[in-house]
Write a protein that holds these residues in place. Sequence first.
Motif, PDB file in Angstrom:
ATOM      1  N   LEU A  70       0.795  -1.270  -0.056  1.00  0.00           N
ATOM      2  CA  LEU A  70      -0.107   0.061   0.110  1.00  0.00           C
ATOM      3  C   LEU A  70       0.816   1.294   0.058  1.00  0.00           C
ATOM      4  CD1 LEU A  70      -2.827  -1.033   2.754  1.00  0.00           C
ATOM      5  CD2 LEU A  70      -2.717  -1.250   0.253  1.00  0.00           C
ATOM      6  N   ARG A  71       0.411   2.267  -0.526  1.00  0.00           N
ATOM      7  CA  ARG A  71       0.953   3.630  -0.547  1.00  0.00           C
ATOM      8  C   ARG A  71       1.042   3.991   1.056  1.00  0.00           C
ATOM      9  NH1 ARG A  71      -2.217   7.911  -3.753  1.00  0.00           N
ATOM     10  NH2 ARG A  71      -3.834   7.129  -2.247  1.00  0.00           N
ATOM     11  N   PRO A  72       2.146   4.748   1.426  1.00  0.00           N
ATOM     12  CA  PRO A  72       2.033   5.380   2.757  1.00  0.00           C
ATOM     13  C   PRO A  72       0.801   5.847   3.235  1.00  0.00           C
ATOM     14  CG  PRO A  72       3.923   5.838   1.553  1.00  0.00           C
ATOM     15  CD  PRO A  72       3.211   5.441   0.683  1.00  0.00           C
ATOM     16  N   GLU A  73       0.346   6.608   2.503  1.00  0.00           N
ATOM     17  CA  GLU A  73      -1.248   7.263   3.158  1.00  0.00           C
ATOM     18  C   GLU A  73      -2.283   6.213   3.477  1.00  0.00           C
ATOM     19  OE1 GLU A  73       0.423   7.998   0.285  1.00  0.00           O
ATOM     20  OE2 GLU A  73      -0.615   8.941  -1.219  1.00  0.00           O
ATOM     21  N   ASP A  74      -2.291   5.216   2.257  1.00  0.00           N
ATOM     22  CA  ASP A  74      -3.298   4.466   2.404  1.00  0.00           C
ATOM     23  C   ASP A  74      -3.093   3.354   3.852  1.00  0.00           C
ATOM     24  OD1 ASP A  74      -4.503   5.385   0.077  1.00  0.00           O
ATOM     25  OD2 ASP A  74      -3.402   3.947  -1.016  1.00  0.00           O
ATOM     26  N   LYS A  75      -1.574   3.182   3.893  1.00  0.00           N
ATOM     27  CA  LYS A  75      -1.392   2.169   5.093  1.00  0.00           C
ATOM     28  C   LYS A  75      -1.571   2.843   6.255  1.00  0.00           C
ATOM     29  CE  LYS A  75       2.415  -0.489   7.133  1.00  0.00           C
ATOM     30  NZ  LYS A  75       1.981  -0.157   8.355  1.00  0.00           N
ATOM     31  N   GLU A  76      -1.473   4.232   6.355  1.00  0.00           N
ATOM     32  CA  GLU A  76      -1.694   4.934   7.464  1.00  0.00           C
ATOM     33  C   GLU A  76      -3.160   5.069   7.737  1.00  0.00           C
ATOM     34  OE1 GLU A  76      -1.066   9.583   8.593  1.00  0.00           O
ATOM     35  OE2 GLU A  76       0.622   8.765   7.456  1.00  0.00           O
ATOM     36  N   HIS A  77      -3.899   5.200   6.504  1.00  0.00           N
ATOM     37  CA  HIS A  77      -5.249   5.069   6.893  1.00  0.00           C
ATOM     38  C   HIS A  77      -5.751   3.996   7.365  1.00  0.00           C
ATOM     39  CE1 HIS A  77      -9.903   5.052   5.559  1.00  0.00           C
ATOM     40  NE2 HIS A  77      -9.512   6.488   5.733  1.00  0.00           N
ATOM     41  N   PHE A  78      -5.386   2.688   6.837  1.00  0.00           N
ATOM     42  CA  PHE A  78      -5.655   1.423   7.401  1.00  0.00           C
ATOM     43  C   PHE A  78      -5.435   1.132   8.829  1.00  0.00           C
ATOM     44  CE2 PHE A  78      -5.345  -3.545   6.712  1.00  0.00           C
ATOM     45  CZ  PHE A  78      -6.615  -3.527   7.134  1.00  0.00           C
ATOM     46  N   ASP A  79      -4.053   1.545   9.403  1.00  0.00           N
ATOM     47  CA  ASP A  79      -3.637   1.559  10.735  1.00  0.00           C
ATOM     48  C   ASP A  79      -4.664   2.069  11.646  1.00  0.00           C
ATOM     49  OD1 ASP A  79      -1.478  -0.120   9.786  1.00  0.00           O
ATOM     50  OD2 ASP A  79      -0.086   1.553   9.802  1.00  0.00           O
ATOM     51  N   SER A  80      -4.940   3.447  11.272  1.00  0.00           N
ATOM     52  CA  SER A  80      -6.068   4.211  12.147  1.00  0.00           C
ATOM     53  C   SER A  80      -7.343   3.481  12.191  1.00  0.00           C
ATOM     54  CB  SER A  80      -6.420   5.272  11.541  1.00  0.00           C
ATOM     55  OG  SER A  80      -5.016   6.041  11.324  1.00  0.00           O
ATOM     56  N   VAL A  81      -7.767   3.022  11.064  1.00  0.00           N
ATOM     57  CA  VAL A  81      -9.054   2.075  11.160  1.00  0.00           C
ATOM     58  C   VAL A  81      -9.047   0.939  12.053  1.00  0.00           C
ATOM     59  CG1 VAL A  81     -10.762   0.614   9.902  1.00  0.00           C
ATOM     60  CG2 VAL A  81      -9.748   2.508   9.017  1.00  0.00           C
ATOM     61  N   LYS A  82      -7.613   0.134  12.125  1.00  0.00           N
ATOM     62  CA  LYS A  82      -7.556  -1.005  12.843  1.00  0.00           C
ATOM     63  C   LYS A  82      -7.456  -0.279  14.271  1.00  0.00           C
ATOM     64  CE  LYS A  82      -4.122  -2.304  10.309  1.00  0.00           C
ATOM     65  NZ  LYS A  82      -2.738  -3.224  10.116  1.00  0.00           N
ATOM     66  N   ALA A  83      -6.600   0.540  14.675  1.00  0.00           N
ATOM     67  CA  ALA A  83      -6.451   1.171  15.980  1.00  0.00           C
ATOM     68  C   ALA A  83      -7.913   1.484  16.588  1.00  0.00           C
ATOM     69  CB  ALA A  83      -5.517   2.254  15.917  1.00  0.00           C
ATOM     70  N   LEU A  84      -8.647   1.872  15.630  1.00  0.00           N
ATOM     71  CA  LEU A  84      -9.757   2.277  16.453  1.00  0.00           C
ATOM     72  C   LEU A  84     -10.931   0.996  16.833  1.00  0.00           C
ATOM     73  CD1 LEU A  84     -10.670   5.356  14.038  1.00  0.00           C
ATOM     74  CD2 LEU A  84     -10.433   5.473  16.354  1.00  0.00           C
ATOM     75  N   LEU A  85     -10.676   0.184  15.951  1.00  0.00           N
ATOM     76  CA  LEU A  85     -11.276  -1.193  16.124  1.00  0.00           C
ATOM     77  C   LEU A  85     -10.925  -1.753  17.347  1.00  0.00           C
ATOM     78  CD1 LEU A  85     -11.875  -2.466  12.705  1.00  0.00           C
ATOM     79  CD2 LEU A  85     -13.504  -1.249  13.990  1.00  0.00           C
ATOM     80  N   ASP A  86      -9.443  -1.499  17.557  1.00  0.00           N
ATOM     81  CA  ASP A  86      -8.884  -2.003  18.941  1.00  0.00           C
ATOM     82  C   ASP A  86      -9.483  -1.249  20.153  1.00  0.00           C
ATOM     83  OD1 ASP A  86      -7.272  -3.812  17.420  1.00  0.00           O
ATOM     84  OD2 ASP A  86      -5.696  -2.614  17.229  1.00  0.00           O
ATOM     85  N   VAL A  87      -9.602  -0.008  19.681  1.00  0.00           N
ATOM     86  CA  VAL A  87     -10.261   0.803  21.059  1.00  0.00           C
ATOM     87  C   VAL A  87     -11.459   0.228  21.705  1.00  0.00           C
ATOM     88  CG1 VAL A  87     -11.175   3.115  21.586  1.00  0.00           C
ATOM     89  CG2 VAL A  87      -8.861   2.957  20.397  1.00  0.00           C
ATOM     90  N   VAL A  88     -12.378  -0.193  20.734  1.00  0.00           N
ATOM     91  CA  VAL A  88     -13.568  -0.833  21.273  1.00  0.00           C
ATOM     92  C   VAL A  88     -13.563  -2.299  21.409  1.00  0.00           C
ATOM     93  CG1 VAL A  88     -14.747   1.119  20.268  1.00  0.00           C
ATOM     94  CG2 VAL A  88     -14.673  -0.937  18.950  1.00  0.00           C
ATOM     95  N   GLY A  89     -12.167  -2.820  21.136  1.00  0.00           N
ATOM     96  CA  GLY A  89     -12.287  -4.254  21.407  1.00  0.00           C
ATOM     97  C   GLY A  89     -12.747  -5.092  20.416  1.00  0.00           C
ATOM     98  N   LEU A  90     -13.105  -4.496  19.298  1.00  0.00           N
ATOM     99  CA  LEU A  90     -13.910  -5.608  18.068  1.00  0.00           C
ATOM    100  C   LEU A  90     -12.766  -6.191  17.464  1.00  0.00           C
ATOM    101  CD1 LEU A  90     -16.915  -5.582  17.041  1.00  0.00           C
ATOM    102  CD2 LEU A  90     -16.006  -4.286  15.084  1.00  0.00           C
ATOM    103  N   ILE A  91     -12.951  -7.700  17.471  1.00  0.00           N
ATOM    104  CA  ILE A  91     -11.673  -8.569  16.957  1.00  0.00           C
ATOM    105  C   ILE A  91     -12.065  -8.775  15.531  1.00  0.00           C
ATOM    106  CG2 ILE A  91     -11.124 -11.087  17.270  1.00  0.00           C
ATOM    107  CD1 ILE A  91     -11.037  -9.848  19.948  1.00  0.00           C
ATOM    108  N   TYR A  92     -11.087  -8.667  14.789  1.00  0.00           N
ATOM    109  CA  TYR A  92     -10.916  -8.778  13.504  1.00  0.00           C
ATOM    110  C   TYR A  92      -9.770  -9.778  12.963  1.00  0.00           C
ATOM    111  CZ  TYR A  92      -7.798  -5.080  14.106  1.00  0.00           C
ATOM    112  OH  TYR A  92      -6.496  -4.342  14.467  1.00  0.00           O
TER     113      TYR A  92
END
Length: 416
Positions: A226-248
């Motif tokens: 992924l391009r760096p900005e796309d990777k960063e976007h994806f990392d943020s999505v994952k981090a937010l799911l982690d915050v609420v404890g949603l398993i993926y």
Amino acid sequence: MIEAPKGTYDVLPVAAEARAVLEGHAQQILGRAGFKRIETPVFESTELFVRGVGEATDVVQKEMYTFTDQGGRALTLRPEGTAPIARAYIEHGMHKLPQPVKFWYLSSFFRQERPQAGRYRQFWQVGAETIGSERPEVDAELIVLLAELLETMGVKGVRLRLASLGTPETRAQYREELTSYLHAHEAQLSAEVKARIELNPLRAFDSSDPSTQAVMKGAPKLLDQLRPEDKEHFDSVKALLDVVGLIYELDPTLVRGLDYYTRTLFEFTADGLGAQSGVGGGGRYDRLIEQIGGQSTPACGWAAGIERILLAGSEVPVAADTVDLLVAPAADRLAGATAPQFELAREARRAGLAAQLELTGRSLKAALKHADRLGARYVAIVSDAEHVSLKEMATGEQHELSADAVIAAILRGPRL
Ligand code: HAM
């Protein structure tokens, strides 16, 4: 007998009630998050789906119900809801509203697929779309809302698979790289995978053949490119799911049958659905609105199958009907004027009572039996406007009243 077309079915009253419960939960969960209900037409210009969903997709190639109307227009019964909502967003100038604009829908869709349990030719989806923001919070919030809806409906064995597709350019480049990797290892691949290298190289990741699996361990992964900005976007999505404890589970092989996706892609599966394990899914579609003639506008959304939620969910408790009053003619009035009965039933409903008319001309005895079956609390046996016998079914008590006094007596209840 003329039957319903293959792959369609009737929603009978008991099933309609379970659906109403699901609709109520969707309204509540999505409404609280600021989503507004939208309904688009059942048919659209064929062009919308060809350009929006993608000419090469199975949906457009094989599954659309397309017809020409009397005016020679090419129309298609909607196979999905995202392209129509994107069209409505453009057509109504909704980019002028405060962004993002958030919609939800519960509508029927049409795909000419091979019918089986959980797969129909007319089916229903509940869906949500957030248009006008590229923030990762949008993606994460949508995913969390779908997880909540599935949980509320008691859907068992839910798994969330997550990936990022990056941009179409990244994807095209990756596809080339994967294709040459597969060609370089052709000797170790199963015949099936080998035959599909050009057609669908990603399918190689799903192979159950051990030798193919060994090759795929070393295959290039889209997520790594992924391009760096796309990777960063994806990392943020994952981090937010982690915050609420949603398993993926990260699934670099996740593919969905629609061409408009960019960046985040997700799918929920559930136990007990057999081959049709996808209960709902979606992703980001940052290029779709531009592709169908609007300004460049980022967006993200999902849809889940109503039938599949109900199949995989727990039994929906359906409230018993209440019948306050059955209005029936007295034994000697079976063939007489029905005006006082008709008026009494109407007035009772206007006063807030659940009131039904006896509609078959059955005998009084049969009418009382019918009232019992309905679970009616009272039966008004009407001779004329001045002479009504009001029977309380629980006690068998019976009182003589005028029609005018019946409603007040019931509202005063429980005893006559
Ligand atoms: P989809 O994955 O094609 O996505 O469909 C979403 C859901 O609809 C599936 O997970 C499945 O539960 C249900 N479904 C699809 N086809 C059938 C069928 N033939 N019979 C019964 N259920 C079915 C979309 O439609 C995208 N518009 C989702 C989306 C919204 N992406 C972004 N925004």
